[in-house]
Enzyme design. Structure first.
Site, PDB file in Angstrom:
ATOM      1  N   ARG A   1     -15.453  13.626 -15.032  1.00 14.16           N
ATOM      2  CA  ARG A   1     -15.864  12.616 -14.042  1.00 14.16           C
ATOM      3  C   ARG A   1     -15.207  11.258 -14.252  1.00 14.16           C
ATOM      4  NH1 ARG A   1     -20.866  14.134 -15.645  1.00 14.16           N
ATOM      5  NH2 ARG A   1     -21.548  16.056 -14.674  1.00 14.16           N
TER       6      ARG A   1
ATOM      7  N   LYS B   1      -5.367   4.404  -5.254  1.00 17.38           N
ATOM      8  CA  LYS B   1      -5.373   5.664  -4.513  1.00 17.38           C
ATOM      9  C   LYS B   1      -4.689   6.756  -5.330  1.00 17.38           C
ATOM     10  CE  LYS B   1      -5.349   3.998   0.265  1.00 17.38           C
ATOM     11  NZ  LYS B   1      -4.575   4.025   1.532  1.00 17.38           N
TER      12      LYS B   1
ATOM     13  N   GLU C   1       9.758  -1.083   1.185  1.00 18.29           N
ATOM     14  CA  GLU C   1       8.421  -1.640   0.937  1.00 18.29           C
ATOM     15  C   GLU C   1       8.531  -3.088   0.450  1.00 18.29           C
ATOM     16  OE1 GLU C   1       5.805   0.201   1.808  1.00 18.29           O
ATOM     17  OE2 GLU C   1       6.613   2.244   1.801  1.00 18.29           O
TER      18      GLU C   1
ATOM     19  N   LYS D   1       0.869  -6.649  -3.181  1.00 10.88           N
ATOM     20  CA  LYS D   1       0.020  -5.470  -2.989  1.00 10.88           C
ATOM     21  C   LYS D   1      -1.309  -5.641  -3.716  1.00 10.88           C
ATOM     22  CE  LYS D   1      -0.828  -0.735  -2.552  1.00 10.88           C
ATOM     23  NZ  LYS D   1      -0.416   0.645  -2.392  1.00 10.88           N
TER      24      LYS D   1
ATOM     25  N   GLU E   1     -10.198   1.167   1.850  1.00 10.62           N
ATOM     26  CA  GLU E   1      -9.410   0.921   3.062  1.00 10.62           C
ATOM     27  C   GLU E   1     -10.247   0.271   4.174  1.00 10.62           C
ATOM     28  OE1 GLU E   1      -5.622   3.084   5.037  1.00 10.62           O
ATOM     29  OE2 GLU E   1      -6.749   3.898   3.381  1.00 10.62           O
TER      30      GLU E   1
ATOM     31  N   ARG F   1      -6.357  -4.590   4.127  1.00  6.29           N
ATOM     32  CA  ARG F   1      -5.445  -3.540   3.673  1.00  6.29           C
ATOM     33  C   ARG F   1      -4.576  -2.996   4.811  1.00  6.29           C
ATOM     34  NH1 ARG F   1      -6.964   0.213  -1.442  1.00  6.29           N
ATOM     35  NH2 ARG F   1      -4.911   1.075  -1.721  1.00  6.29           N
TER      36      ARG F   1
ATOM     37  N   ASN G   1       0.276  -1.452   6.421  1.00  9.41           N
ATOM     38  CA  ASN G   1       0.846  -0.427   7.301  1.00  9.41           C
ATOM     39  C   ASN G   1       1.974  -0.955   8.177  1.00  9.41           C
ATOM     40  OD1 ASN G   1      -0.341   2.052   6.672  1.00  9.41           O
ATOM     41  ND2 ASN G   1      -2.268   1.359   7.583  1.00  9.41           N
TER      42      ASN G   1
ATOM     43  N   HIS H   1       4.782   1.183   9.375  1.00 11.05           N
ATOM     44  CA  HIS H   1       4.371   2.552   9.098  1.00 11.05           C
ATOM     45  C   HIS H   1       3.875   3.295  10.348  1.00 11.05           C
ATOM     46  CE1 HIS H   1       4.854   1.276   4.995  1.00 11.05           C
ATOM     47  NE2 HIS H   1       4.491   2.452   4.513  1.00 11.05           N
TER      48      HIS H   1
ATOM     49  N   HIS I   1       5.695   6.580  10.389  1.00  8.80           N
ATOM     50  CA  HIS I   1       5.069   7.890  10.165  1.00  8.80           C
ATOM     51  C   HIS I   1       5.458   8.896  11.247  1.00  8.80           C
ATOM     52  CE1 HIS I   1       1.697   6.197   7.422  1.00  8.80           C
ATOM     53  NE2 HIS I   1       2.656   6.763   6.697  1.00  8.80           N
TER      54      HIS I   1
ATOM     55  N   HIS J   1      10.710   8.460   3.442  1.00  7.48           N
ATOM     56  CA  HIS J   1       9.645   7.525   3.808  1.00  7.48           C
ATOM     57  C   HIS J   1      10.173   6.096   3.987  1.00  7.48           C
ATOM     58  CE1 HIS J   1       5.663   5.772   4.042  1.00  7.48           C
ATOM     59  NE2 HIS J   1       5.978   4.944   3.070  1.00  7.48           N
TER      60      HIS J   1
HETATM   61  N1  LIG Z   1      -1.086   6.138  -4.275  1.00  7.09           N
HETATM   62  C1  LIG Z   1      -0.535   5.345  -3.376  1.00  7.09           C
HETATM   63  O1  LIG Z   1      -1.079   4.310  -3.016  1.00  7.09           O
HETATM   64  C2  LIG Z   1       0.797   5.726  -2.784  1.00  7.09           C
HETATM   65  C3  LIG Z   1       1.523   4.795  -2.036  1.00  7.09           C
HETATM   66  C4  LIG Z   1       2.754   5.175  -1.563  1.00  7.09           C
HETATM   67  C5  LIG Z   1       3.261   6.444  -1.814  1.00  7.09           C
HETATM   68  N2  LIG Z   1       2.506   7.318  -2.523  1.00  7.09           N
HETATM   69  C6  LIG Z   1       3.013   8.662  -2.825  1.00  7.09           C
HETATM   70  O2  LIG Z   1       4.142   8.543  -3.668  1.00  7.09           O
HETATM   71  C7  LIG Z   1       4.982   9.672  -3.456  1.00  7.09           C
HETATM   72  C8  LIG Z   1       6.406   9.175  -3.302  1.00  7.09           C
HETATM   73  O3  LIG Z   1       6.767   8.498  -4.496  1.00  7.09           O
HETATM   74  P1  LIG Z   1       8.283   8.430  -4.958  1.00  7.09           P
HETATM   75  O4  LIG Z   1       9.071   7.909  -3.830  1.00  7.09           O
HETATM   76  O5  LIG Z   1       8.306   7.741  -6.264  1.00  7.09           O
HETATM   77  O6  LIG Z   1       8.673   9.967  -5.080  1.00  7.09           O
HETATM   78  P2  LIG Z   1       8.861  10.893  -6.382  1.00  7.09           P
HETATM   79  O7  LIG Z   1       7.781  10.713  -7.328  1.00  7.09           O
HETATM   80  O8  LIG Z   1       9.102  12.269  -5.866  1.00  7.09           O
HETATM   81  O9  LIG Z   1      10.198  10.316  -7.019  1.00  7.09           O
HETATM   82  C9  LIG Z   1      11.383  10.432  -6.307  1.00  7.09           C
HETATM   83  C10 LIG Z   1      12.464  11.157  -7.126  1.00  7.09           C
HETATM   84  O10 LIG Z   1      12.993  10.260  -8.090  1.00  7.09           O
HETATM   85  C11 LIG Z   1      12.955  10.829  -9.372  1.00  7.09           C
HETATM   86  N3  LIG Z   1      12.805   9.709 -10.311  1.00  7.09           N
HETATM   87  C12 LIG Z   1      11.743   8.874 -10.391  1.00  7.09           C
HETATM   88  N4  LIG Z   1      12.014   7.904 -11.275  1.00  7.09           N
HETATM   89  C13 LIG Z   1      13.235   8.132 -11.779  1.00  7.09           C
HETATM   90  C14 LIG Z   1      14.069   7.472 -12.715  1.00  7.09           C
HETATM   91  N5  LIG Z   1      13.685   6.310 -13.282  1.00  7.09           N
HETATM   92  N6  LIG Z   1      15.273   8.007 -13.004  1.00  7.09           N
HETATM   93  C15 LIG Z   1      15.680   9.137 -12.391  1.00  7.09           C
HETATM   94  N7  LIG Z   1      14.969   9.796 -11.467  1.00  7.09           N
HETATM   95  C16 LIG Z   1      13.750   9.294 -11.175  1.00  7.09           C
HETATM   96  C17 LIG Z   1      11.815  11.790  -9.328  1.00  7.09           C
HETATM   97  O11 LIG Z   1      11.975  12.805 -10.285  1.00  7.09           O
HETATM   98  C18 LIG Z   1      11.938  12.342  -7.911  1.00  7.09           C
HETATM   99  O12 LIG Z   1      12.860  13.380  -7.881  1.00  7.09           O
HETATM  100  C19 LIG Z   1       4.456  10.404  -2.244  1.00  7.09           C
HETATM  101  O13 LIG Z   1       3.784  11.566  -2.663  1.00  7.09           O
HETATM  102  C20 LIG Z   1       3.473   9.414  -1.635  1.00  7.09           C
HETATM  103  O14 LIG Z   1       2.398  10.063  -0.972  1.00  7.09           O
HETATM  104  C21 LIG Z   1       1.298   6.982  -3.015  1.00  7.09           C
HETATM  105 ZN   LIG Z   2       5.007   3.187   2.580  1.00  4.73          ZN
END
Ligand SMILES: NC(=O)c1ccc[n+]([C@@H]2O[C@H](COP(=O)([O-])OP(=O)(O)OC[C@H]3O[C@@H](n4cnc5c(N)ncnc54)[C@H](O)[C@@H]3O)[C@@H](O)[C@H]2O)c1
Ligand SMILES: [Zn+2]
Ligand SMILES: NC(=O)c1ccc[n+]([C@@H]2O[C@H](COP(=O)([O-])OP(=O)(O)OC[C@H]3O[C@@H](n4cnc5c(N)ncnc54)[C@H](O)[C@@H]3O)[C@@H](O)[C@H]2O)c1
Ligand SMILES: [Zn+2]
Lengths: 366, 366
Positions: free
Chosen positions: A122, A144, A186, A230, A240, A244, A248, A251, A255, A268
């Site tokens: 938990r 999140k 972003e 942020k 949310e 907040r 968007n 977005h 989206h 994205h």
């Molecule tokens: N929690 C939140 O508030 C929030 C906000 C925005 C996005 N997200 C989520 O985040 C995800 C996207 O994140 P992302 O863009 O980081 O994608 P990701 O985690 O898939 O990373 C992108 C690619 O880069 C590689 N990588 C990352 N860091 C690296 C480094 N330093 N050197 C070499 N390779 C590296 C990873 O292995 C991957 O292949 C989505 O699932 C999205 O839903 C969450």
């Molecule tokens: Zn975004």
């Protein structure tokens, strides 16, 4: 040079640390937090290969007992099945209430590790070491966490705040360029919605399309100011609602573009860049924003190497139809975040659909 | 006759309603809460068969759109796999942030439905309609939700508070006697740890071993005062710590007995009854409690039809060894909750193991 941003929350505040060489000193940053001895490090093979050993060494040197769970890389593994693997690892490492899950990776790893930390016993401690630019300035902040359902993104999840977010700008050297640019979308967003000073500093830079052309100082500024924006927005609005919503920006149409191209043609960040261009033009049409400001935004997006036009073949009518199905649509009215100045936006659902059409036409493929 | 207990919480308060015929009026109780139209009703075949139609009718009459997810009955289905079924149902019913999951069942259904509500779209509304005595006086209150891991109970979970708990005493008429008694163990617990007046009212009753021998008034009192005790303790201590520990009265030795008998020979309530007898005797040995008070507790447990002696064949040494492996053991010291008066307990880890041995011997099979 390092920056520390304290995120004030009703339950427990935490720090976002932006520090070159941070990965090699994670243990030191964690020590004062009075966490238990056991740490489960979660990463993917690519990132772990680059930075796992350094992080391990730092944790071991400060007395933590570290075990690992390495999940396959990629959004398609952001599933409950991976969470089950994390639970098994948590069990095998005998994690306790006082133990910590550390996420080393992009947003995919951060979201999954965070969800496991939210739901094992938990809720246990959680530390983020984001390694993609997007994770540093966006995914790692705000609490999140979650995974995808086979039929929809991020449908399963929980709010769970980290005890620490450690950002080491140097890890960006190994990040693929396209991923870097996705994060820059972003960053530009924060400039437009919240931080005119950040926007101006980005404008002043000669190149922004790859991290190696960006000075150490500017990179530090980009990371620090983005995180501040942020953190400020979400800590005023932990769940949310209200404020907040401004996050968007870009977005709404973004989206729609992402989903219509099957999350493959356009990533994205690219979709958000196109969405900001569209929102900017809508604001100009409605006399909310000046054409000059919109031109400045476009120039900045283009300097980063991000697109400002819809991908070839995308049908305008389909984009409009997709907007209507967005889960945030209420009573058929699409909600837009529109700039009124650089650094200020307003949220409105009073955009005539003729204007949306016209703007999409203008940024469509010729 | 009905009682309403308001549980005050920092984020959002909610009511526990104890009302005969409650099931037939759930919709009316939910109406003022400003919930969305969509409701996902979660139950098991046994309970749904008894009360599903009534609940449905009430929800439909007040304008809710109800869909169902019926999970198989039994603790062995309290798994992530069942949660996945709930997610699929949530998706198929197109639940939104404003939608509500309603749990109709015992603690197993409540824990699972609550976990799904905690994690679908990062948290949607949740309403509990507990139908076992244990769920009414214990599981439905306090915000703990979750499922079992194949290797351990309740390892996966989240805190998620309900918007309403509706208790209809009349549904207890169909509850198997052994399940009823299991709940009575927790009721007696509240009497000893917190509510001397409840204890006295239980003592005054002629029979307590089956709901049909208990007057409507006394049943209402039992439910109301038990819920008040639990709600009071947990709202002072929303996350596990401090005060909440007293709820473990009878559970230290109880858990050891349960797990040594494979959760089959002895059920949870029976184990707690044995554990209370043991804790009472330990308190007497340590001159914390009077032998008379301990006798009164034993008489009450026996009047309910619950055991006060260890099951045949159980080895004392194994019980002591199991105590040591409990997750709450710190630095090898077992923590006990011991009564000092009827209605008051203290928490201590200063119980000599010789005393534990001696007491277990005394309540062992002859
Ligand atoms: N929690 C939140 O508030 C929030 C906000 C925005 C996005 N997200 C989520 O985040 C995800 C996207 O994140 P992302 O863009 O980081 O994608 P990701 O985690 O898939 O990373 C992108 C690619 O880069 C590689 N990588 C990352 N860091 C690296 C480094 N330093 N050197 C070499 N390779 C590296 C990873 O292995 C991957 O292949 C989505 O699932 C999205 O839903 C969450
Ligand atoms: Zn975004
Ligand atoms: N969340 C908490 O704080 C908390 C606290 C205590 C226990 N629990 C959990 O609760 C569970 C035990 O709850 P339980 O004892 O209610 O078990 P249960 O849910 O399995 O119910 C016991 C049996 O009674 C049946 N039943 C329930 N209501 C009935 C009715 N009115 N008529 C006929 N049959 C009925 C059920 O179908 C089941 O077969 C465990 O999983 C335990 O971990 C949770
Ligand atoms: Zn219990």
């Amino acid at each position: 040079m390092k920056s520390v941003i304290t995120v004030e929350l009703p339950q427990q505040s935490y720090d976002i640390v932006v520090a070159p060489e941070g990965v090699a000193h994670l243990g030191n940053w964690m020590e004062p937090l009075k966490l238990g001895k056991k740490v489960l490090l979660v990463s993917n093979p690519i990132v772990f290969n680059h930075y796992g050993a350094k992080l391990n060494a730092s944790l071991a040197a400060t007395g933590f007992e570290v075990s690992h769970c390495i999940l396959p890389a990629g959004e398609r593994y952001k599933t409950l099945n991976s969470i089950q693997k994390l639970y098994d690892a948590a069990l095998n490492s005998r994690l306790e209430r006082s133990s910590t899950i550390v996420a080393l990776g992009g947003g995919v790893i951060g979201d999954m590790a965070g969800f496991a930390a939210a739901t094992w016993l938990r809720g246990i401690h959680f530390v983020q070491v984001p390694t993609s630019l997007l994770a540093m300035v966006d995914a790692a902040i705000g609490g999140k966490t979650g995974v995808n359902h086979p039929k929809g993104k991020n449908l399963i999840g929980a709010f769970h705040q980290p005890r620490l977010v450690l950002i080491d700008p140097q890890v960006l050297t190994t990040l693929p360029t396209r991923e870097f640019r996705a994060g820059m979308a972003e960053v530009i967003k924060y400039g437009v919605i919240w931080d005119a000073e950040l926007f101006a500093q980005l404008e002043a830079a000669e190149r922004l399309d790859q991290p190696r052309y960006i000075s150490e100082d500017l990179l530090q500024t980009i990371l620090t100011r983005s995180c501040q924006s942020k953190a400020h927005v979400v800590s005023k609005d932990e769940k949310e609602a209200g404020l907040r919503a401004i996050l968007n920006y870009g977005h709404t149409i973004g989206h729609a573009v992402e989903s219509l191209t099957g999350y493959r043609v356009v990533n994205h960040g690219e979709a958000v860049a196109i969405g900001m261009e569209a929102a900017g033009r809508i604001a100009v049409e409605l006399n909310l924003w000046t054409p000059e400001a919109c031109d400045r935004q476009r120039a900045l997006i283009e300097k980063t190497g991000l697109p400002t036009r819809l991908p070839a073949g995308l049908k305008i009518d389909e984009v409009v139809a997709t907007l209507q199905t967005d889960k945030k649509v209420q009573a058929g009215k699409v909600r837009f975040v529109l700039p009124t100045e650089i650094g200020t936006v307003k949220v409105t659902d009073e955009v005539p659909s003729a204007v949306v059409h016209q703007v999409l036409q203008a940024i469509g493929s010729p």
